[in-house]
Enzyme design. Structure first.
Site, PDB file in Angstrom:
ATOM      1  N   GLY A  14       0.804  -1.225   0.000  1.00 51.22           N
ATOM      2  CA  GLY A  14       0.000   0.000   0.000  1.00 51.22           C
ATOM      3  C   GLY A  14       0.834   1.270   0.000  1.00 51.22           C
ATOM      4  O   GLY A  14       0.467   2.263  -0.639  1.00 51.22           O
ATOM      5  N   LYS A 135     -10.566  -9.738   4.324  1.00 53.82           N
ATOM      6  CA  LYS A 135      -9.686  -8.800   3.616  1.00 53.82           C
ATOM      7  C   LYS A 135     -10.061  -7.354   3.915  1.00 53.82           C
ATOM      8  O   LYS A 135     -11.145  -6.890   3.549  1.00 53.82           O
ATOM      9  CB  LYS A 135      -9.818  -9.070   2.106  1.00 53.82           C
ATOM     10  CG  LYS A 135      -8.943  -8.195   1.264  1.00 53.82           C
ATOM     11  CD  LYS A 135      -7.523  -8.654   1.321  1.00 53.82           C
ATOM     12  CE  LYS A 135      -6.577  -7.639   0.771  1.00 53.82           C
ATOM     13  NZ  LYS A 135      -5.226  -7.795   1.273  1.00 53.82           N
ATOM     14  N   LYS A 282       1.901 -12.337   3.478  1.00 48.08           N
ATOM     15  CA  LYS A 282       3.206 -12.157   2.812  1.00 48.08           C
ATOM     16  C   LYS A 282       4.114 -13.352   3.119  1.00 48.08           C
ATOM     17  O   LYS A 282       4.753 -13.911   2.228  1.00 48.08           O
ATOM     18  CB  LYS A 282       3.881 -10.857   3.284  1.00 48.08           C
ATOM     19  CG  LYS A 282       3.071  -9.643   2.923  1.00 48.08           C
ATOM     20  CD  LYS A 282       3.736  -8.357   3.341  1.00 48.08           C
ATOM     21  CE  LYS A 282       2.739  -7.228   3.351  1.00 48.08           C
ATOM     22  NZ  LYS A 282       1.822  -7.170   2.219  1.00 48.08           N
TER      23      LYS A 282
HETATM   24  N1  LIG Z   1       5.574  -9.811  12.322  1.00 42.38           N
HETATM   25  C1  LIG Z   1       5.600  -8.661  11.638  1.00 42.38           C
HETATM   26  N2  LIG Z   1       6.767  -8.174  11.171  1.00 42.38           N
HETATM   27  C2  LIG Z   1       6.794  -7.006  10.496  1.00 42.38           C
HETATM   28  N3  LIG Z   1       5.684  -6.266  10.224  1.00 42.38           N
HETATM   29  C3  LIG Z   1       4.496  -6.710  10.660  1.00 42.38           C
HETATM   30  C4  LIG Z   1       4.401  -7.932  11.385  1.00 42.38           C
HETATM   31  N4  LIG Z   1       3.089  -8.134  11.686  1.00 42.38           N
HETATM   32  C5  LIG Z   1       2.405  -7.099  11.179  1.00 42.38           C
HETATM   33  N5  LIG Z   1       3.233  -6.239  10.560  1.00 42.38           N
HETATM   34  C6  LIG Z   1       2.733  -5.007   9.919  1.00 42.38           C
HETATM   35  O1  LIG Z   1       2.336  -5.398   8.611  1.00 42.38           O
HETATM   36  C7  LIG Z   1       2.547  -4.305   7.737  1.00 42.38           C
HETATM   37  C8  LIG Z   1       2.520  -4.807   6.297  1.00 42.38           C
HETATM   38  O2  LIG Z   1       1.194  -5.137   5.986  1.00 42.38           O
HETATM   39  P1  LIG Z   1       0.266  -4.195   5.105  1.00 42.38           P
HETATM   40  O3  LIG Z   1       0.550  -2.755   5.390  1.00 42.38           O
HETATM   41  O4  LIG Z   1      -1.127  -4.672   5.262  1.00 42.38           O
HETATM   42  O5  LIG Z   1       0.778  -4.626   3.698  1.00 42.38           O
HETATM   43  P2  LIG Z   1       1.006  -3.904   2.315  1.00 42.38           P
HETATM   44  O6  LIG Z   1       2.394  -3.320   2.368  1.00 42.38           O
HETATM   45  O7  LIG Z   1       0.911  -5.035   1.347  1.00 42.38           O
HETATM   46  O8  LIG Z   1      -0.048  -2.865   2.127  1.00 42.38           O
HETATM   47  C9  LIG Z   1       3.883  -3.763   8.186  1.00 42.38           C
HETATM   48  O9  LIG Z   1       4.075  -2.440   7.760  1.00 42.38           O
HETATM   49  C10 LIG Z   1       3.757  -3.878   9.704  1.00 42.38           C
HETATM   50  O10 LIG Z   1       3.176  -2.699  10.240  1.00 42.38           O
HETATM   51  N1  LIG Z   2      -5.831  -6.820  -2.981  1.00 36.50           N
HETATM   52  C1  LIG Z   2      -4.951  -6.555  -1.991  1.00 36.50           C
HETATM   53  O1  LIG Z   2      -4.283  -7.451  -1.466  1.00 36.50           O
HETATM   54  O2  LIG Z   2      -4.841  -5.226  -1.618  1.00 36.50           O
HETATM   55  P1  LIG Z   2      -3.947  -4.605  -0.459  1.00 36.50           P
HETATM   56  O3  LIG Z   2      -2.556  -5.127  -0.633  1.00 36.50           O
HETATM   57  O4  LIG Z   2      -4.049  -3.122  -0.672  1.00 36.50           O
HETATM   58  O5  LIG Z   2      -4.536  -5.040   0.839  1.00 36.50           O
END
Ligand SMILES: Nc1ncnc2c1ncn2[C@@H]1O[C@H](COP(=O)(O)OP(=O)(O)O)[C@@H](O)[C@H]1O
Ligand SMILES: NC(=O)OP(=O)(O)O
Length: 320
Positions: A14, A135, A282
């Protein structure tokens, strides 16, 4: 020394599209995309084949909320269904990435084409994800506002990894990427491709080639993993807001990991170290990719550290 050419699927988090999660304006997203393009073009310039995937949670949630609000105010405005919003989000985000990557390549004197493929991803209509929405999409709310929205609009809302409350929708597993052969052809012809945006538009196969969109949002980490397997990529790189995956995240015992074996990852998942809806998909996607074939590598790191990560200097690397 020139690095060996590798086929890389890059999954953008994001923060690669919205530097400030409260600023959801298109103009701001384009500015952020221009910064995001730099580390991506670094990899392309080094000679790697780069396939780009990205999330759409905030954008698709915003689109749905906009249509719902407009339809409430004016009965002549129909609500746009979820799959169509997913497709629009792929076009909108892909367009920004195309502009940003193209501009960055031109500035560096590179002659390459970049295009977005509106991508459909097949899911199973009996996937348990349809019965249990997980989600997070759209904006963050306080608990109080979230409870009001749940009562007023019938949304399911949950707390998202300590960052606030968000609407949650069904998120089935990706089974097949319909346009994968086209993506492969374009990549092998030397083009930069943006695909499985927002995890792909979820479709079910109704038989005889008829695909039907379904209301859900596939996790882009899982869809990236799926297309990485289908393209026989060497590397799945998941870029997010943190440089390394941690255990005991957000606690005084927090420990950042340089590497994680498949066995360790399974153990940490079992111990609940990774938040569902954020880090858990992830780690699971990286784990699945590494397990899928010998020699496949997966890295989780931040966008800014992508280049160092691929050089083995940072990030969390998943190994067999
Ligand atoms: N065990 C973990 N180690 C590192 N980050 C974590 C962990 N658990 C949760 N997070 C959080 O998850 C976030 C990444 O998920 P998210 O922001 O939903 O993903 P994206 O980057 O795909 O949008 C990280 O920035 C951190 O704040
Ligand atoms: N589709 C999806 O996984 O979106 P985000 O990474 O923004 O949650």
């Amino acid at each position: 020394m020139a690095q060996q050419k590798t086929r890389i699927v890059l999954a953008l988090g994001g923060n690669a599209l919205q530097a400030d999660s409260k600023d959801t304006r298109a103009e701001s997203q384009l500015v952020t995309a221009k910064e995001t393009a730099k580390p991506i073009v670094d990899l392309i310039q080094e000679g790697h084949e780069v396939i780009i995937a990205h999330g759409n949670g905030p954008q698709v949630g915003q689109m749905i909320a906009t249509y719902e609000t407009a339809a409430q105010a004016n009965a002549n405005i129909p609500v746009m269904p979820f799959p169509e919003c997913g497709a629009m989000s792929q076009g909108y985000i892909g367009y920004h990435l195309q502009q940003a990557i193209r501009q960055e390549m031109i500035a560096r004197g590179m002659e390459k084409n970049v295009a977005t493929i509106v991508t459909q991803v097949v899911v199973d209509k009996s996937d348990p994800g349809f019965r249990n929405p997980t989600k997070p999409v759209g904006s963050f709310f306080t608990e109080e506002d979230a409870k009001k929205l749940m009562a007023e609009k019938g949304y399911t809302m949950k707390e998202d990894a300590g960052r606030g409350w968000r609407r949650v929708v069904a998120s089935p597993e990706p089974i097949d990427v319909v346009e994968a052969p086209i993506v492969k052809t374009l990549v092998e012809a030397g083009h930069v491709v943006i695909t499985v945006g927002g995890g792909g538009v979820p479709v079910i196969n109704t038989g005889k080639g008829v695909l039907e969109g379904v209301p859900a949002v596939i996790d882009k980490d899982f869809a990236s993993e799926k297309i990485a397997e289908m393209l026989d990529a060497d590397y799945l790189i998941i870029l997010t807001a943190v440089e390394k995956v941690a255990i005991h995240f957000n606690s005084p015992q927090q420990k950042e990991l340089d590497t994680m074996t498949v066995k360790e990852a399974q153990q940490y998942i079992g111990e609940g170290h990774f938040a569902p809806g954020s880090m858990l998909p992830k780690v699971k996607a990286a784990l699945k990719f590494v397990e899928s074939k010998d020699g496949r590598r997966a890295l989780i790191t931040s966008l800014e550290k992508a280049k160092e990560g691929i050089a083995g200097k940072t990030g969390t690397v998943l190994t067999k």
